[in-house]
Design an enzyme around this catalytic site. Structure first.
Site, short mmCIF file in Angstrom:
data_model
loop_
_atom_site.label_atom_id
_atom_site.label_comp_id
_atom_site.label_asym_id
_atom_site.label_seq_id
_atom_site.Cartn_x
_atom_site.Cartn_y
_atom_site.Cartn_z
N ASP A 133 47.22 32.14 46.79
CA ASP A 133 47.03 32.78 48.09
C ASP A 133 46.63 31.77 49.15
O ASP A 133 47.22 31.69 50.23
CB ASP A 133 45.95 33.88 48.00
CG ASP A 133 46.28 34.93 46.95
OD1 ASP A 133 47.43 34.93 46.46
OD2 ASP A 133 45.40 35.75 46.62
N GLU B 83 36.02 30.98 47.38
CA GLU B 83 36.25 32.34 46.86
C GLU B 83 35.79 32.45 45.40
O GLU B 83 35.15 33.42 45.01
CB GLU B 83 37.73 32.73 47.01
CG GLU B 83 38.00 34.13 46.48
CD GLU B 83 39.02 34.92 47.26
OE1 GLU B 83 39.50 34.47 48.31
OE2 GLU B 83 39.33 36.04 46.81
C1 GLA Z 1 45.67 37.80 43.32
C2 GLA Z 1 45.04 36.42 43.18
C3 GLA Z 1 46.11 35.33 43.06
C4 GLA Z 1 47.13 35.68 41.97
C5 GLA Z 1 47.63 37.12 42.12
C6 GLA Z 1 48.50 37.57 40.98
O1 GLA Z 1 46.36 37.88 44.53
O2 GLA Z 1 44.23 36.14 44.30
O3 GLA Z 1 45.51 34.09 42.82
O4 GLA Z 1 46.59 35.47 40.70
O5 GLA Z 1 46.55 38.04 42.23
O6 GLA Z 1 49.68 36.85 40.96
#
Ligand code: GLA
Length: 387
Positions: free
Chosen positions: A174, A162
Protein backbone atom coordinates in the site's frame (compact mmCIF):
# COMPACT_ATOMS: atom_id res chain seq x y z
CA UNK A 1 -10.28 22.25 -3.50
CA UNK A 2 -7.04 23.45 -1.90
CA UNK A 3 -8.29 27.10 -1.79
CA UNK A 4 -11.17 26.07 0.46
CA UNK A 5 -8.77 24.00 2.51
CA UNK A 6 -6.43 26.97 2.96
CA UNK A 7 -9.35 28.89 4.41
CA UNK A 8 -10.27 26.00 6.68
CA UNK A 9 -6.64 25.73 7.78
CA UNK A 10 -6.57 29.40 8.78
CA UNK A 11 -9.90 29.09 10.59
CA UNK A 12 -8.59 26.13 12.61
CA UNK A 13 -5.01 27.21 13.34
CA UNK A 14 -5.27 30.99 13.00
CA UNK A 15 -3.58 33.42 10.59
CA UNK A 16 0.20 33.64 10.24
CA UNK A 17 2.74 35.20 7.87
CA UNK A 18 4.38 31.77 7.43
CA UNK A 19 3.29 30.22 4.13
CA UNK A 20 1.16 27.08 4.05
CA UNK A 21 2.45 24.29 1.79
CA UNK A 22 0.14 21.84 0.03
CA UNK A 23 0.74 18.12 -0.54
CA UNK A 24 -1.28 15.23 -1.90
CA UNK A 25 -0.94 11.46 -1.53
CA UNK A 26 -3.26 9.06 -3.42
CA UNK A 27 -4.91 5.84 -2.27
CA UNK A 28 -4.22 2.55 -4.03
CA UNK A 29 -6.07 -0.06 -5.96
CA UNK A 30 -4.56 -3.46 -6.62
CA UNK A 31 -5.21 -5.01 -10.00
CA UNK A 32 -4.00 -8.43 -8.95
CA UNK A 33 -1.68 -10.07 -6.41
CA UNK A 34 -3.67 -10.25 -3.16
CA UNK A 35 -2.16 -11.42 0.12
CA UNK A 36 1.14 -11.68 -1.68
CA UNK A 37 3.17 -8.76 -0.35
CA UNK A 38 3.94 -10.35 3.02
CA UNK A 39 4.79 -13.56 1.15
CA UNK A 40 7.50 -11.75 -0.79
CA UNK A 41 6.05 -12.17 -4.29
CA UNK A 42 4.65 -10.03 -7.10
CA UNK A 43 1.81 -7.49 -6.90
CA UNK A 44 0.35 -5.10 -9.47
CA UNK A 45 -1.13 -2.05 -7.74
CA UNK A 46 -1.59 1.51 -8.95
CA UNK A 47 -2.26 4.83 -7.26
CA UNK A 48 -5.77 6.30 -7.39
CA UNK A 49 -6.93 9.80 -8.27
CA UNK A 50 -8.67 9.93 -4.89
CA UNK A 51 -6.36 10.73 -2.01
CA UNK A 52 -5.41 12.82 0.98
CA UNK A 53 -4.47 16.50 0.98
CA UNK A 54 -2.05 17.71 3.64
CA UNK A 55 -1.65 21.42 4.32
CA UNK A 56 1.27 22.21 6.58
CA UNK A 57 2.99 25.21 8.19
CA UNK A 58 5.68 25.67 10.82
CA UNK A 59 4.26 27.17 14.02
CA UNK A 60 7.36 28.29 15.99
CA UNK A 61 6.39 26.25 19.04
CA UNK A 62 7.58 22.92 20.39
CA UNK A 63 4.28 21.20 19.69
CA UNK A 64 2.57 19.85 16.65
CA UNK A 65 -1.15 20.21 15.99
CA UNK A 66 -3.10 17.76 13.82
CA UNK A 67 -6.59 18.31 12.41
CA UNK A 68 -8.65 16.59 9.71
CA UNK A 69 -11.77 17.61 7.84
CA UNK A 70 -12.70 13.91 7.92
CA UNK A 71 -12.77 13.83 11.72
CA UNK A 72 -14.07 17.30 12.58
CA UNK A 73 -15.63 15.99 15.80
CA UNK A 74 -12.16 15.06 17.08
CA UNK A 75 -11.00 18.67 16.92
CA UNK A 76 -7.30 19.49 17.19
CA UNK A 77 -4.82 16.90 18.50
CA UNK A 78 -1.91 18.71 20.10
CA UNK A 79 1.26 16.72 20.78
CA UNK A 80 4.51 17.92 22.37
CA UNK A 81 7.38 17.11 20.01
CA UNK A 82 9.34 15.74 22.95
CA UNK A 83 6.72 13.03 23.54
CA UNK A 84 5.34 11.51 20.34
CA UNK A 85 3.97 8.20 21.65
CA UNK A 86 1.06 6.03 20.55
CA UNK A 87 -2.16 6.61 22.44
CA UNK A 88 -5.54 5.19 21.38
CA UNK A 89 -7.13 8.49 22.46
CA UNK A 90 -5.43 10.16 19.49
CA UNK A 91 -7.35 7.85 17.13
CA UNK A 92 -6.60 8.70 13.46
CA UNK A 93 -3.74 11.07 14.42
CA UNK A 94 -1.63 8.08 15.50
CA UNK A 95 -0.92 7.38 11.80
CA UNK A 96 0.85 10.69 11.05
CA UNK A 97 2.31 10.67 14.58
CA UNK A 98 3.98 7.33 13.83
CA UNK A 99 5.68 8.88 10.80
CA UNK A 100 6.88 11.82 12.88
CA UNK A 101 8.12 9.45 15.57
CA UNK A 102 10.27 7.41 13.17
CA UNK A 103 11.71 10.53 11.55
CA UNK A 104 12.74 11.72 15.01
CA UNK A 105 14.18 8.30 15.70
CA UNK A 106 16.28 8.63 12.53
CA UNK A 107 17.86 11.61 14.28
CA UNK A 108 15.99 14.45 12.56
CA UNK A 109 15.21 17.59 14.56
CA UNK A 110 11.67 18.50 13.61
CA UNK A 111 10.31 21.85 14.79
CA UNK A 112 6.69 22.61 15.67
CA UNK A 113 4.12 22.50 12.85
CA UNK A 114 0.40 22.56 12.19
CA UNK A 115 -1.10 20.18 9.67
CA UNK A 116 -4.59 19.80 8.23
CA UNK A 117 -5.54 16.63 6.38
CA UNK A 118 -8.50 16.21 4.08
CA UNK A 119 -9.17 12.98 2.23
CA UNK A 120 -11.75 11.72 -0.25
CA UNK A 121 -10.87 8.02 -0.01
CA UNK A 122 -13.74 6.17 1.67
CA UNK A 123 -12.49 5.05 5.10
CA UNK A 124 -12.14 1.35 5.88
CA UNK A 125 -12.92 0.43 2.28
CA UNK A 126 -9.60 -1.23 1.51
CA UNK A 127 -8.35 1.66 -0.64
CA UNK A 128 -5.46 2.41 1.72
CA UNK A 129 -6.65 5.60 3.33
CA UNK A 130 -4.19 4.95 6.18
CA UNK A 131 -1.18 4.50 3.88
CA UNK A 132 -2.28 7.66 2.08
CA UNK A 133 -2.37 9.59 5.36
CA UNK A 134 1.05 8.28 6.40
CA UNK A 135 2.76 8.95 3.09
CA UNK A 136 1.14 12.43 2.86
CA UNK A 137 2.60 13.21 6.29
CA UNK A 138 5.99 11.74 5.37
CA UNK A 139 6.23 13.70 2.11
CA UNK A 140 5.13 16.94 3.75
CA UNK A 141 7.64 16.67 6.63
CA UNK A 142 10.43 15.63 4.27
CA UNK A 143 9.91 18.76 2.15
CA UNK A 144 9.06 21.21 4.94
CA UNK A 145 12.18 20.37 6.92
CA UNK A 146 14.45 19.41 4.00
CA UNK A 147 15.13 15.97 5.48
CA UNK A 148 16.47 14.51 2.23
CA UNK A 149 14.69 11.13 2.24
CA UNK A 150 14.19 9.50 -1.15
CA UNK A 151 10.55 8.47 -1.78
CA UNK A 152 11.39 4.78 -1.39
CA UNK A 153 12.70 5.51 2.12
CA UNK A 154 9.56 7.46 3.00
CA UNK A 155 7.56 4.44 1.82
CA UNK A 156 9.50 2.10 4.11
CA UNK A 157 9.29 4.53 7.01
CA UNK A 158 5.51 4.82 6.57
CA UNK A 159 5.16 1.03 6.64
CA UNK A 160 7.31 0.89 9.77
CA UNK A 161 5.06 3.50 11.39
CA UNK A 162 1.95 1.46 10.58
CA UNK A 163 3.53 -1.84 11.75
CA UNK A 164 5.32 -0.73 14.88
CA UNK A 165 3.64 2.49 16.03
CA UNK A 166 0.03 1.64 15.16
CA UNK A 167 0.45 -2.14 15.53
CA UNK A 168 -1.07 -2.99 12.14
CA UNK A 169 0.86 -5.83 10.56
CA UNK A 170 0.52 -4.79 6.87
CA UNK A 171 2.94 -5.53 4.02
CA UNK A 172 4.71 -2.97 1.81
CA UNK A 173 2.26 -2.85 -1.12
CA UNK A 174 0.00 0.00 0.00
CA UNK A 175 2.66 2.51 1.01
CA UNK A 176 4.68 1.61 -2.08
CA UNK A 177 1.81 2.27 -4.48
CA UNK A 178 0.86 5.49 -2.68
CA UNK A 179 4.43 6.80 -2.76
CA UNK A 180 5.67 5.51 -6.10
CA UNK A 181 2.47 5.51 -8.22
CA UNK A 182 2.46 7.15 -11.63
CA UNK A 183 -0.52 8.31 -13.66
CA UNK A 184 -1.51 5.81 -16.38
CA UNK A 185 0.82 3.11 -15.05
CA UNK A 186 0.54 0.16 -12.71
CA UNK A 187 3.55 -0.94 -10.66
CA UNK A 188 4.83 -4.47 -11.13
CA UNK A 189 6.52 -4.83 -7.77
CA UNK A 190 8.48 -7.69 -6.29
CA UNK A 191 7.76 -7.29 -2.59
CA UNK A 192 10.89 -9.01 -1.33
CA UNK A 193 13.59 -7.26 -3.39
CA UNK A 194 11.44 -4.13 -4.00
CA UNK A 195 12.49 -4.26 -7.66
CA UNK A 196 9.75 -2.74 -9.76
CA UNK A 197 8.74 -1.79 -13.25
CA UNK A 198 5.99 0.55 -14.46
CA UNK A 199 3.48 -1.18 -16.73
CA UNK A 200 1.34 1.07 -19.00
CA UNK A 201 -2.33 0.79 -18.09
CA UNK A 202 -3.44 0.46 -21.70
CA UNK A 203 -6.83 -1.11 -21.18
CA UNK A 204 -8.16 -0.51 -24.69
CA UNK A 205 -11.95 -0.46 -24.63
CA UNK A 206 -12.10 -1.22 -20.89
CA UNK A 207 -12.31 0.81 -17.71
CA UNK A 208 -11.70 -0.04 -14.09
CA UNK A 209 -14.74 0.19 -11.84
CA UNK A 210 -14.31 0.07 -8.08
CA UNK A 211 -17.33 -1.36 -6.27
CA UNK A 212 -17.49 -0.53 -2.59
CA UNK A 213 -19.64 -2.99 -0.65
CA UNK A 214 -19.92 -0.37 2.11
CA UNK A 215 -19.37 -3.19 4.51
CA UNK A 216 -16.62 -2.13 6.84
CA UNK A 217 -13.78 -4.59 7.08
CA UNK A 218 -14.60 -6.25 10.38
CA UNK A 219 -12.50 -9.18 11.49
CA UNK A 220 -9.98 -8.28 8.89
CA UNK A 221 -7.16 -7.57 11.33
CA UNK A 222 -7.35 -10.79 13.32
CA UNK A 223 -7.95 -12.89 10.20
CA UNK A 224 -5.09 -11.09 8.45
CA UNK A 225 -2.70 -12.08 11.22
CA UNK A 226 -4.10 -15.62 11.19
CA UNK A 227 -3.46 -15.91 7.43
CA UNK A 228 0.09 -14.65 7.85
CA UNK A 229 0.71 -17.30 10.50
CA UNK A 230 -0.80 -20.02 8.26
CA UNK A 231 1.54 -18.99 5.44
CA UNK A 232 4.50 -19.25 7.82
CA UNK A 233 3.38 -22.76 8.78
CA UNK A 234 3.12 -23.77 5.12
CA UNK A 235 6.57 -22.34 4.42
CA UNK A 236 8.13 -24.22 7.34
CA UNK A 237 6.68 -27.51 6.06
CA UNK A 238 7.81 -26.95 2.48
CA UNK A 239 11.28 -25.95 3.61
CA UNK A 240 11.82 -29.47 4.94
CA UNK A 241 12.42 -30.53 1.33
CA UNK A 242 12.85 -27.28 -0.59
CA UNK A 243 15.50 -24.64 -0.32
CA UNK A 244 13.12 -21.64 -0.40
CA UNK A 245 12.82 -18.47 1.68
CA UNK A 246 9.29 -17.47 0.64
CA UNK A 247 6.18 -19.37 -0.42
CA UNK A 248 6.27 -17.38 -3.64
CA UNK A 249 9.65 -18.92 -4.52
CA UNK A 250 7.70 -21.98 -5.69
CA UNK A 251 6.05 -22.13 -9.10
CA UNK A 252 2.64 -23.87 -9.33
CA UNK A 253 4.17 -27.08 -10.76
CA UNK A 254 6.78 -27.28 -7.98
CA UNK A 255 3.96 -26.87 -5.51
CA UNK A 256 1.95 -29.71 -7.02
CA UNK A 257 4.98 -31.95 -6.59
CA UNK A 258 5.59 -30.75 -3.04
CA UNK A 259 1.97 -30.73 -1.91
CA UNK A 260 2.28 -33.99 0.06
CA UNK A 261 4.51 -32.14 2.57
CA UNK A 262 1.45 -30.26 3.82
CA UNK A 263 -1.05 -32.68 5.27
CA UNK A 264 -3.34 -30.09 6.87
CA UNK A 265 -5.99 -29.37 4.26
CA UNK A 266 -6.51 -25.74 5.32
CA UNK A 267 -2.82 -24.88 5.29
CA UNK A 268 -2.55 -26.57 1.92
CA UNK A 269 -5.27 -24.33 0.47
CA UNK A 270 -3.66 -21.18 1.91
CA UNK A 271 -0.35 -22.04 0.23
CA UNK A 272 -2.10 -22.94 -3.01
CA UNK A 273 -3.69 -19.50 -3.15
CA UNK A 274 -0.41 -17.70 -2.58
CA UNK A 275 1.57 -19.71 -5.12
CA UNK A 276 -1.05 -19.53 -7.85
CA UNK A 277 -1.88 -15.86 -7.20
CA UNK A 278 1.79 -14.98 -7.52
CA UNK A 279 1.84 -16.77 -10.87
CA UNK A 280 -1.34 -14.99 -11.99
CA UNK A 281 0.33 -11.62 -11.43
CA UNK A 282 3.12 -12.58 -13.83
CA UNK A 283 0.55 -13.81 -16.36
CA UNK A 284 -1.46 -10.60 -15.98
CA UNK A 285 1.61 -8.47 -16.72
CA UNK A 286 2.29 -10.45 -19.91
CA UNK A 287 -1.36 -10.13 -20.91
CA UNK A 288 -1.38 -6.36 -20.25
CA UNK A 289 1.80 -5.90 -22.25
CA UNK A 290 0.41 -7.81 -25.20
CA UNK A 291 -2.92 -5.99 -25.04
CA UNK A 292 -4.89 -9.12 -24.12
CA UNK A 293 -7.24 -7.40 -21.70
CA UNK A 294 -9.75 -10.26 -21.80
CA UNK A 295 -7.03 -12.52 -20.37
CA UNK A 296 -6.40 -10.04 -17.54
CA UNK A 297 -10.14 -10.08 -16.81
CA UNK A 298 -10.16 -13.88 -16.63
CA UNK A 299 -7.21 -13.81 -14.20
CA UNK A 300 -9.08 -11.36 -11.99
CA UNK A 301 -11.99 -13.75 -11.73
CA UNK A 302 -9.69 -16.69 -10.96
CA UNK A 303 -8.10 -14.57 -8.25
CA UNK A 304 -11.50 -13.97 -6.66
CA UNK A 305 -12.37 -17.65 -6.65
CA UNK A 306 -9.06 -18.46 -5.01
CA UNK A 307 -9.43 -15.72 -2.36
CA UNK A 308 -12.95 -16.95 -1.63
CA UNK A 309 -12.37 -20.72 -1.60
CA UNK A 310 -8.69 -21.29 -0.80
CA UNK A 311 -7.69 -18.24 1.21
CA UNK A 312 -11.19 -17.61 2.67
CA UNK A 313 -10.94 -13.86 3.02
CA UNK A 314 -14.08 -12.92 1.07
CA UNK A 315 -17.53 -12.41 2.58
CA UNK A 316 -21.13 -12.50 1.42
CA UNK A 317 -21.18 -8.83 0.36
CA UNK A 318 -18.03 -9.19 -1.75
CA UNK A 319 -19.25 -12.43 -3.31
CA UNK A 320 -22.64 -10.91 -4.13
CA UNK A 321 -21.14 -7.83 -5.79
CA UNK A 322 -18.55 -9.85 -7.75
CA UNK A 323 -21.19 -12.35 -8.93
CA UNK A 324 -23.47 -9.49 -10.01
CA UNK A 325 -20.58 -7.87 -11.89
CA UNK A 326 -19.66 -11.12 -13.66
CA UNK A 327 -23.29 -11.61 -14.67
CA UNK A 328 -23.27 -8.29 -16.54
CA UNK A 329 -22.42 -8.48 -20.27
CA UNK A 330 -20.06 -5.47 -20.14
CA UNK A 331 -17.84 -7.03 -17.45
CA UNK A 332 -14.85 -9.22 -18.38
CA UNK A 333 -13.57 -9.97 -14.88
CA UNK A 334 -13.92 -8.98 -11.23
CA UNK A 335 -12.52 -9.78 -7.82
CA UNK A 336 -12.42 -8.67 -4.22
CA UNK A 337 -9.52 -6.33 -3.49
CA UNK A 338 -7.31 -5.71 -0.46
CA UNK A 339 -7.35 -7.58 2.83
CA UNK A 340 -10.95 -8.80 2.42
CA UNK A 341 -13.93 -9.33 4.79
CA UNK A 342 -15.59 -6.23 3.32
CA UNK A 343 -14.34 -3.17 1.52
CA UNK A 344 -14.07 -2.97 -2.26
CA UNK A 345 -14.00 -5.15 -5.34
CA UNK A 346 -12.53 -4.26 -8.73
CA UNK A 347 -14.08 -4.96 -12.14
CA UNK A 348 -12.90 -4.52 -15.73
CA UNK A 349 -15.85 -3.15 -17.69
CA UNK A 350 -16.35 -2.20 -21.35
CA UNK A 351 -16.16 1.56 -21.50
CA UNK A 352 -19.42 2.06 -23.41
CA UNK A 353 -21.26 -0.03 -20.81
CA UNK A 354 -19.87 1.55 -17.63
CA UNK A 355 -22.89 3.72 -16.77
CA UNK A 356 -25.38 0.89 -17.26
CA UNK A 357 -23.09 -1.50 -15.37
CA UNK A 358 -22.87 0.76 -12.33
CA UNK A 359 -26.63 1.25 -12.26
CA UNK A 360 -27.49 -2.44 -12.66
CA UNK A 361 -24.95 -3.71 -10.11
CA UNK A 362 -26.00 -1.04 -7.68
CA UNK A 363 -29.65 -2.09 -7.96
CA UNK A 364 -28.93 -5.80 -7.70
CA UNK A 365 -26.64 -5.39 -4.72
CA UNK A 366 -29.10 -3.14 -2.90
CA UNK A 367 -31.92 -5.64 -3.50
CA UNK A 368 -29.90 -8.58 -2.12
CA UNK A 369 -27.93 -6.92 0.68
CA UNK A 370 -30.35 -4.23 1.81
CA UNK A 371 -28.17 -1.14 1.36
CA UNK A 372 -26.47 0.54 -1.58
CA UNK A 373 -22.86 0.07 -2.68
CA UNK A 374 -20.54 2.84 -3.88
CA UNK A 375 -19.43 2.77 -7.52
CA UNK A 376 -16.45 4.65 -8.89
CA UNK A 377 -14.98 4.53 -12.38
CA UNK A 378 -11.28 4.95 -11.58
CA UNK A 379 -8.21 6.07 -13.47
CA UNK A 380 -4.72 5.60 -12.11
CA UNK A 381 -3.16 8.68 -10.51
CA UNK A 382 0.23 10.04 -9.45
CA UNK A 383 2.09 9.15 -6.25
CA UNK A 384 2.62 11.50 -3.29
CA UNK A 385 3.91 14.99 -4.17
CA UNK A 386 3.88 18.68 -3.36
CA UNK A 387 1.15 20.51 -5.28
C1 GLA B 1 -3.91 -4.96 3.13
C2 GLA B 1 -2.47 -4.75 3.56
C3 GLA B 1 -1.52 -4.98 2.38
C4 GLA B 1 -1.79 -6.31 1.69
C5 GLA B 1 -3.29 -6.48 1.41
C6 GLA B 1 -3.63 -7.85 0.88
O1 GLA B 1 -4.29 -3.98 2.22
O2 GLA B 1 -2.29 -3.44 4.05
O3 GLA B 1 -0.18 -4.88 2.82
O4 GLA B 1 -1.30 -7.37 2.45
O5 GLA B 1 -4.08 -6.25 2.56
O6 GLA B 1 -3.08 -8.05 -0.37
Amino acid sequence: MTENLTQTFTEIFGPSATPIRHFHAPGRINIIGEHIDYNGGYVLPCATIMGTYALIRQNNTSTTRFASTNFVEKGITEIPLADVTYNPIHDWANYPMGVLHYMQQDGHKIAGFDVLFSGNIPNGAGLSSSASLEVAMATALNELFGLGYAMIDLVKLAQRAENLFCGVNCGIMDQFAVGMGRKDFAIYLHCDTLEYRYIPMSLGAYKIVIMNTNKRRQLSESKYNERRAECEQALALLRKKHNITQLTDLAPDDFTNAAHLITDETIHRRARHVIHENHRVQQAVTALETGDIAAVGALLTQSHNSLRDDYEVSCRELDVIVAAALGHPACIGARMMGAGFGGCAIAFVEESGVEGFMQTISNEYTKTIGYAPGMYAQESGDGAREL
